[in-house]
Scaffold this motif. Structure first.
Motif, PDB file in Angstrom:
ATOM      1  N   LEU A   1       0.855  -1.253  -0.025  1.00  0.00           N
ATOM      2  CA  LEU A   1      -0.037   0.068  -0.014  1.00  0.00           C
ATOM      3  C   LEU A   1       0.841   1.150  -0.190  1.00  0.00           C
ATOM      4  N   ALA A   2       2.056   1.297   0.768  1.00  0.00           N
ATOM      5  CA  ALA A   2       2.822   2.355   0.647  1.00  0.00           C
ATOM      6  C   ALA A   2       3.602   3.012  -0.323  1.00  0.00           C
ATOM      7  N   HIS A   3       3.802   1.664  -1.360  1.00  0.00           N
ATOM      8  CA  HIS A   3       4.602   1.885  -2.452  1.00  0.00           C
ATOM      9  C   HIS A   3       3.607   1.755  -3.754  1.00  0.00           C
ATOM     10  N   ARG A   4       2.289   1.718  -3.630  1.00  0.00           N
ATOM     11  CA  ARG A   4       1.598   1.947  -4.658  1.00  0.00           C
ATOM     12  C   ARG A   4       1.385   3.288  -4.972  1.00  0.00           C
ATOM     13  N   GLY A   5       0.920   4.012  -6.062  1.00  0.00           N
ATOM     14  CA  GLY A   5       0.415   5.170  -6.114  1.00  0.00           C
ATOM     15  C   GLY A   5      -1.275   5.275  -5.996  1.00  0.00           C
ATOM     16  N   ALA A   6      -1.835   6.451  -5.760  1.00  0.00           N
ATOM     17  CA  ALA A   6      -3.211   6.219  -5.434  1.00  0.00           C
ATOM     18  C   ALA A   6      -3.858   6.056  -6.378  1.00  0.00           C
ATOM     19  N   ASP A   7      -3.562   6.000  -7.613  1.00  0.00           N
ATOM     20  CA  ASP A   7      -4.318   5.654  -8.727  1.00  0.00           C
ATOM     21  C   ASP A   7      -4.089   3.927  -9.097  1.00  0.00           C
TER      22      ASP A   7
ATOM     23  N   GLY B   1      -8.521  -8.552   6.372  1.00  0.00           N
ATOM     24  CA  GLY B   1      -8.012  -7.179   5.729  1.00  0.00           C
ATOM     25  C   GLY B   1      -6.949  -7.179   4.836  1.00  0.00           C
ATOM     26  N   PRO B   2      -5.692  -7.929   5.079  1.00  0.00           N
ATOM     27  CA  PRO B   2      -4.801  -8.053   4.065  1.00  0.00           C
ATOM     28  C   PRO B   2      -5.072  -8.845   2.930  1.00  0.00           C
ATOM     29  N   ALA B   3      -6.150  -9.936   3.145  1.00  0.00           N
ATOM     30  CA  ALA B   3      -6.571 -10.548   1.987  1.00  0.00           C
ATOM     31  C   ALA B   3      -7.575  -9.894   1.175  1.00  0.00           C
TER      32      ALA B   3
ATOM     33  N   GLY C   1     -10.029   3.012  -3.887  1.00  0.00           N
ATOM     34  CA  GLY C   1     -10.779   4.096  -2.825  1.00  0.00           C
ATOM     35  C   GLY C   1      -9.303   4.392  -2.270  1.00  0.00           C
ATOM     36  N   PRO C   2      -9.748   5.129  -1.391  1.00  0.00           N
ATOM     37  CA  PRO C   2      -8.612   5.949  -0.636  1.00  0.00           C
ATOM     38  C   PRO C   2      -7.612   5.166   0.163  1.00  0.00           C
ATOM     39  N   LYS C   3      -6.514   5.344  -0.095  1.00  0.00           N
ATOM     40  CA  LYS C   3      -5.347   4.728   0.884  1.00  0.00           C
ATOM     41  C   LYS C   3      -5.915   4.603   2.221  1.00  0.00           C
ATOM     42  N   ALA C   4      -6.009   5.609   2.430  1.00  0.00           N
ATOM     43  CA  ALA C   4      -6.282   5.868   4.165  1.00  0.00           C
ATOM     44  C   ALA C   4      -7.369   5.162   4.599  1.00  0.00           C
TER      45      ALA C   4
ATOM     46  N   TRP D   1      -7.860   1.904   3.701  1.00  0.00           N
ATOM     47  CA  TRP D   1      -7.224   0.512   3.619  1.00  0.00           C
ATOM     48  C   TRP D   1      -6.280   0.388   4.636  1.00  0.00           C
ATOM     49  N   ILE D   2      -5.803   1.477   5.569  1.00  0.00           N
ATOM     50  CA  ILE D   2      -5.028   1.252   6.499  1.00  0.00           C
ATOM     51  C   ILE D   2      -5.598   0.559   7.793  1.00  0.00           C
ATOM     52  N   PRO D   3      -6.781   1.002   8.352  1.00  0.00           N
ATOM     53  CA  PRO D   3      -7.487   0.452   9.310  1.00  0.00           C
ATOM     54  C   PRO D   3      -8.018  -1.094   8.890  1.00  0.00           C
ATOM     55  N   ALA D   4      -8.461  -1.146   7.703  1.00  0.00           N
ATOM     56  CA  ALA D   4      -9.135  -2.272   7.071  1.00  0.00           C
ATOM     57  C   ALA D   4      -7.808  -3.668   7.077  1.00  0.00           C
ATOM     58  N   ILE D   5      -6.672  -3.196   6.741  1.00  0.00           N
ATOM     59  CA  ILE D   5      -5.514  -4.329   6.779  1.00  0.00           C
ATOM     60  C   ILE D   5      -5.324  -4.815   8.368  1.00  0.00           C
ATOM     61  N   LEU D   6      -5.657  -3.930   9.396  1.00  0.00           N
ATOM     62  CA  LEU D   6      -5.291  -4.352  10.518  1.00  0.00           C
ATOM     63  C   LEU D   6      -6.306  -5.365  11.103  1.00  0.00           C
TER      64      LEU D   6
END
Length: 70
Positions: free
Chosen positions: A34-40, A59-61, A44-47, A49-54
């Protein structure tokens, strides 16, 4: 009233430890990606995905299955 203490066998403890490490690695890879991909490149918004991955395993799947534009 007495409570019975249940203990796990050594093999079960080791198995749970390995599963915990795998889950942590899975989440780390999702955060790293997520950190190394561009927003495009992310749905959805990258922000968001942060709590979703937790959320363990799900979340990661979800990020790898649905969050990355292909």
């Amino acid at each position: 009233m007495t409570t019975k203490k249940m203990e796990l066998a050594a093999g079960a403890k080791a198995g749970l430890g390995v599963l915990g490490l795998v889950q942590a690695a899975f989440a780390f890879l999702a955060f790293w990606d997520l950190a190394h991909r561009g927003a495009d490149e992310v749905r959805g918004p990258k922000a968001v995905w942060i709590p979703a991955i937790l959320v363990n395993w799900i979340g990661p799947a979800s990020y790898f299955l649905f969050g990355i534009r292909r």
